[in-house]
Each structure stands twice: as C-alpha cells, then as structure tokens.
Design a protein around this motif. Structure first.
Motif, short mmCIF file in Angstrom:
data_model
loop_
_atom_site.label_atom_id
_atom_site.label_comp_id
_atom_site.label_asym_id
_atom_site.label_seq_id
_atom_site.Cartn_x
_atom_site.Cartn_y
_atom_site.Cartn_z
N MET A 96 10.14 -26.65 -30.69
CA MET A 96 10.71 -25.27 -30.27
C MET A 96 11.44 -25.23 -29.20
N ILE A 97 11.23 -26.26 -28.17
CA ILE A 97 12.29 -25.71 -26.96
C ILE A 97 13.48 -26.73 -27.28
N GLU A 98 13.76 -27.33 -28.18
CA GLU A 98 15.39 -27.39 -29.31
C GLU A 98 15.82 -26.12 -29.37
N GLU A 99 15.23 -25.92 -30.36
CA GLU A 99 15.56 -24.33 -31.00
C GLU A 99 15.46 -22.85 -30.28
N SER A 100 14.73 -22.90 -28.92
CA SER A 100 15.25 -22.25 -27.65
C SER A 100 16.22 -22.28 -27.33
#
Length: 118
Positions: A96-100
């Motif tokens: 989720m952090i990497e996608e953001s």
C-alpha cells in the motif's frame, strides 16, 4: 506498526519526512507531494493515510476492517488505516505504501523524477 510504516516510507527514492505542526502529523513526501501521513483522526485514533487508485481503495476497504476512506482528504483517492486496530498484514501495508509512493511519483515532472533518482 508505526515504526515499520516509517521504515518503509524512508526506503522510497527521494522520500522526505517532516512534521506538520498544525495537523500534528508526520508527513512523507516525494517531490514536495505527500504520499503518506501519520497522525490521528477526529476521535484521536492513530492512522496512516495513503494515496490509492480508486478501484484498489475500495478493494482494501472491503478486505480489511481497519482500512477506511481517507480521513480529511479525497475519499476516492485516499485510504486511512486505523493503526490501533490494524488487521492489514505487513506485506500488504508495504505494498500500500509503495503504491501510494508510485502514484505520487508518477505525477512529478520528468525533470523532478530525474533529480530524485540521481
């Protein structure tokens, strides 16, 4: 979980950390744009807020009880995760952090992207 989240945020190329006094929030930025924010919601619960593609945002909300529409941001493009009640596995939180980060990074100018990668 907060230290794990901060560790993942800091690994992102060009990520910068600051503290926004008015919001009482830790922000992670790339190219002066926020991709993650750690603070509290209106009920005083600790949250992390992350950018997300609309279809993925809804999917995460259905899959995990602790993922809610973004607090105090555009609820179509942002999710918040209640950290005290977090049922999101670490590998999913990392994704989720990497996608953001990728969503925010992709909107930067070509020049800014090259500067950050250098």
């Amino acid at each position: 979980m907060q230290s794990y989240i901060e560790e993942i945020c800091q690994k992102q190329v060009g990520a910068e950390r600051d503290y926004k006094e008015e919001w009482s929030a830790i922000r992670y930025l790339v190219g002066e744009k926020i991709f993650a924010m750690i603070g509290t919601n209106g009920e005083g619960k600790q949250i992390v807020t992350l950018k997300c593609k609309p279809e993925r945002a809804e999917q995460y909300r259905l899959e995990f009880e602790s993922v809610i529409p973004g607090y105090y941001v555009n609820k179509t493009h942002w999710n918040s995760v209640l950290l005290e009640e977090c049922d999101v596995p670490k590998d999913v939180m990392e994704r989720m952090i990497e996608e953001s980060y990728e969503l925010v990074f992709s909107k930067l100018t070509k020049k800014k992207k090259e500067q950050l990668k250098a």
